[in-house]
Scaffold this active site. Structure first.
Site, PDB file in Angstrom:
ATOM      1  N   LYS A 133       9.025   2.076 -10.526  1.00  0.00           N
ATOM      2  CA  LYS A 133       8.394   2.078  -9.199  1.00  0.00           C
ATOM      3  C   LYS A 133       6.920   1.692  -9.316  1.00  0.00           C
ATOM      4  O   LYS A 133       6.379   1.653 -10.428  1.00  0.00           O
ATOM      5  CB  LYS A 133       8.541   3.463  -8.588  1.00  0.00           C
ATOM      6  CG  LYS A 133       7.884   4.562  -9.419  1.00  0.00           C
ATOM      7  CD  LYS A 133       8.446   5.929  -9.084  1.00  0.00           C
ATOM      8  CE  LYS A 133       7.670   7.004  -9.832  1.00  0.00           C
ATOM      9  NZ  LYS A 133       8.332   8.317  -9.755  1.00  0.00           N
ATOM     10  N   ARG A 192      10.120  18.901  -2.792  1.00  0.00           N
ATOM     11  CA  ARG A 192       9.594  17.596  -2.411  1.00  0.00           C
ATOM     12  C   ARG A 192      10.760  16.851  -1.785  1.00  0.00           C
ATOM     13  O   ARG A 192      11.113  17.115  -0.648  1.00  0.00           O
ATOM     14  CB  ARG A 192       8.984  16.879  -3.628  1.00  0.00           C
ATOM     15  CG  ARG A 192       8.198  15.636  -3.241  1.00  0.00           C
ATOM     16  CD  ARG A 192       7.561  14.946  -4.423  1.00  0.00           C
ATOM     17  NE  ARG A 192       8.530  14.433  -5.388  1.00  0.00           N
ATOM     18  CZ  ARG A 192       8.215  13.665  -6.439  1.00  0.00           C
ATOM     19  NH1 ARG A 192       6.953  13.319  -6.638  1.00  0.00           N
ATOM     20  NH2 ARG A 192       9.138  13.240  -7.275  1.00  0.00           N
ATOM     21  N   TYR A 194     -26.387  -0.015  -8.741  1.00  0.00           N
ATOM     22  CA  TYR A 194     -26.560   0.725  -7.485  1.00  0.00           C
ATOM     23  C   TYR A 194     -27.112   2.117  -7.735  1.00  0.00           C
ATOM     24  O   TYR A 194     -26.710   2.796  -8.692  1.00  0.00           O
ATOM     25  CB  TYR A 194     -25.211   0.886  -6.784  1.00  0.00           C
ATOM     26  CG  TYR A 194     -24.739  -0.345  -6.041  1.00  0.00           C
ATOM     27  CD1 TYR A 194     -25.514  -0.922  -5.032  1.00  0.00           C
ATOM     28  CD2 TYR A 194     -23.496  -0.901  -6.326  1.00  0.00           C
ATOM     29  CE1 TYR A 194     -25.060  -2.031  -4.344  1.00  0.00           C
ATOM     30  CE2 TYR A 194     -23.027  -2.005  -5.637  1.00  0.00           C
ATOM     31  CZ  TYR A 194     -23.813  -2.569  -4.644  1.00  0.00           C
ATOM     32  OH  TYR A 194     -23.357  -3.658  -3.962  1.00  0.00           O
ATOM     33  N   MET A 209     -17.834  -2.586  -6.959  1.00  0.00           N
ATOM     34  CA  MET A 209     -16.486  -2.982  -6.525  1.00  0.00           C
ATOM     35  C   MET A 209     -15.829  -3.937  -7.518  1.00  0.00           C
ATOM     36  O   MET A 209     -14.644  -3.816  -7.827  1.00  0.00           O
ATOM     37  CB  MET A 209     -16.543  -3.636  -5.145  1.00  0.00           C
ATOM     38  CG  MET A 209     -15.170  -3.976  -4.587  1.00  0.00           C
ATOM     39  SD  MET A 209     -15.226  -4.759  -2.972  1.00  0.00           S
ATOM     40  CE  MET A 209     -15.763  -3.403  -1.941  1.00  0.00           C
TER      41      MET A 209
HETATM   42  C1  LIG Z   1       8.609   8.782 -11.004  1.00  0.00           C
HETATM   43  C2  LIG Z   1       9.835   9.546 -11.285  1.00  0.00           C
HETATM   44  C3  LIG Z   1      10.290   9.719 -12.597  1.00  0.00           C
HETATM   45  C4  LIG Z   1       9.471   9.308 -13.798  1.00  0.00           C
HETATM   46  O1  LIG Z   1       8.496  10.325 -14.006  1.00  0.00           O
HETATM   47  P1  LIG Z   1       7.428  10.281 -15.190  1.00  0.00           P
HETATM   48  O2  LIG Z   1       6.709  11.579 -15.060  1.00  0.00           O
HETATM   49  O3  LIG Z   1       6.548   9.109 -14.911  1.00  0.00           O
HETATM   50  O4  LIG Z   1       8.164  10.147 -16.472  1.00  0.00           O
HETATM   51  C5  LIG Z   1      11.522  10.318 -12.775  1.00  0.00           C
HETATM   52  N1  LIG Z   1      12.247  10.768 -11.716  1.00  0.00           N
HETATM   53  C6  LIG Z   1      11.816  10.657 -10.439  1.00  0.00           C
HETATM   54  C7  LIG Z   1      12.632  11.184  -9.335  1.00  0.00           C
HETATM   55  C8  LIG Z   1      10.581  10.058 -10.184  1.00  0.00           C
HETATM   56  O5  LIG Z   1      10.147   9.961  -8.931  1.00  0.00           O
END
Ligand SMILES: *Cc1c(COP(=O)(O)O)cnc(C)c1O
Length: 332
Positions: free
Chosen positions: A35, A127, A237, A283
């Site tokens: 992701k 969650r 800055y 930036m």
């Molecule tokens: C992002 C995610 C992972 C991976 O987690 P890490 O801590 O980056 O290893 C695994 N399972 C779910 C449901 C996630 O959202």
């Protein structure tokens, strides 16, 4: 096209990290969370690199991310962690990917398709996920999963969540509980499939991983200008840096818009510790002290980005350091 900012990605390190996590997963398959564009490294590159190494199970957050990946390598599957909304249905039912169902509404939406899916059950994190007593009947469940809230700590919650997960009686092809940190907790947490993200990309989720996980992402920025700053003058800055003696300064093409956030001001380093970051982060630019070194306009300088130490210096999490890497890097 050339950019004055690049992200060098070490494919061998990525594969070695995955192999270590796969070994620790024992008989369980070891997947990969890709992701957020592969935690900033490029999801397509991670997908292809790990598929060649034998990884088969991949995870993204949304259908936008699934579509952006394009075709999956042979034998690979993709799960969409946030499930499926009404507005995703056309894309989702035409896709090779499957949703991870999280809510009763998502279950009701997907059940009539008769297509396979994954299911997330909440075992205490509160969650995403169904409650254990929600109706999951009539689903063709590939992977039944839950997610650990405290896997990076030695918390009683880990065992409690694991026990709650074992107690589920939902039928599924296989089960999956562990992220990177969860894999380090041992084989009790591996079930049929593990889902590492962070540790694949060089993050150290727990002490067990120290010495086994290698850095994958190496930001490098080009020098736009060098100058000698006379003693008593200031740099950047807010004029926060005022050298006591004449100081040679290089200005690099990286800034907070690239994810190099102001937590690195006067704390970050470049060139393997040789060049301290001085003054504030702009930036698109930072200044470094190059006194005593031969650095010129156009030189490429490595921005020190070992995740645990960069996190400690900047106050950012290892996740933020990766996911924040901006769009202006040429990824090579
Ligand atoms: C992002 C995610 C992972 C991976 O987690 P890490 O801590 O980056 O290893 C695994 N399972 C779910 C449901 C996630 O959202």
């Amino acid at each position: 096209m050339t950019a004055p900012l690049r992200l060098r990605r070490d494919a061998d390190a990525l594969v070695a990290n995955w192999r270590w996590l796969a070994k620790l997963s024992g008989p369980a398959a070891c997947g990969a969370a890709i992701k957020a564009d592969g935690y900033g490294l490029g999801a397509r590159w991670v997908l292809e690199t790990l598929a060649r190494a034998g990884c088969r199970d991949f995870f993204v957050a949304t259908w936008d991310e699934a579509v952006a990946l394009r075709a999956l390598p042979d034998g690979c599957t993709l799960s969409v962690l946030h499930g499926v909304r009404d507005e995703d249905m056309v894309v989702a039912t035409a896709s090779a990917a499957r949703p991870v169902l999280n809510t009763p509404a998502q279950v009701a939406r997907w059940r009539p398709t008769g297509r396979s899916c994954d299911v997330m059950v909440d075992t205490g994190m509160n969650r995403l996920g169904l409650s254990p007593h929600d109706d999951m009947s009539g689903l063709r469940i590939e992977t039944l999963m839950s997610h650990l809230a405290c896997a990076d700590e030695d918390s009683a919650m880990n065992e409690a969540q694991c026990a709650a997960f074992i107690a589920l009686d939902t039928p599924a092809q296989r089960r999956s509980l562990a992220n990177s940190a969860g894999i380090c907790l041992g084989l009790d947490y591996a079930f049929g499939l593990t889902r590492p993200g962070l540790a694949l990309y060089g993050g150290i989720p727990r002490a067990e991983a120290v010495g086994h996980i290698a850095q994958v992402a190496f930001p490098e920025a080009q020098v736009v200008q060098v100058r000698r700053v006379p003693a008593g003058n200031t740099v950047g800055y807010g004029a926060t840096f005022r050298p006591a003696r004449d100081t040679d300064v290089a200005v690099l093409n990286i800034g907070y818009a690239d994810g190099y956030l102001r937590g690195f001001a006067s704390r970050g380093t470049c060139g393997g510790g040789r060049f301290p970051v001085i003054g504030r982060v702009s930036m698109d630019l930072i200044a470094i002290d190059i006194s005593g070194y031969d650095v010129g306009e156009g030189d490429w300088i490595g921005v020190d980005y070992d995740l645990p130490s960069a996190g400690a210096r900047s106050g950012l999490s290892q996740y933020e350091l990766l996911a924040g890497l901006g769009r202006r890097f040429f990824r090579c």
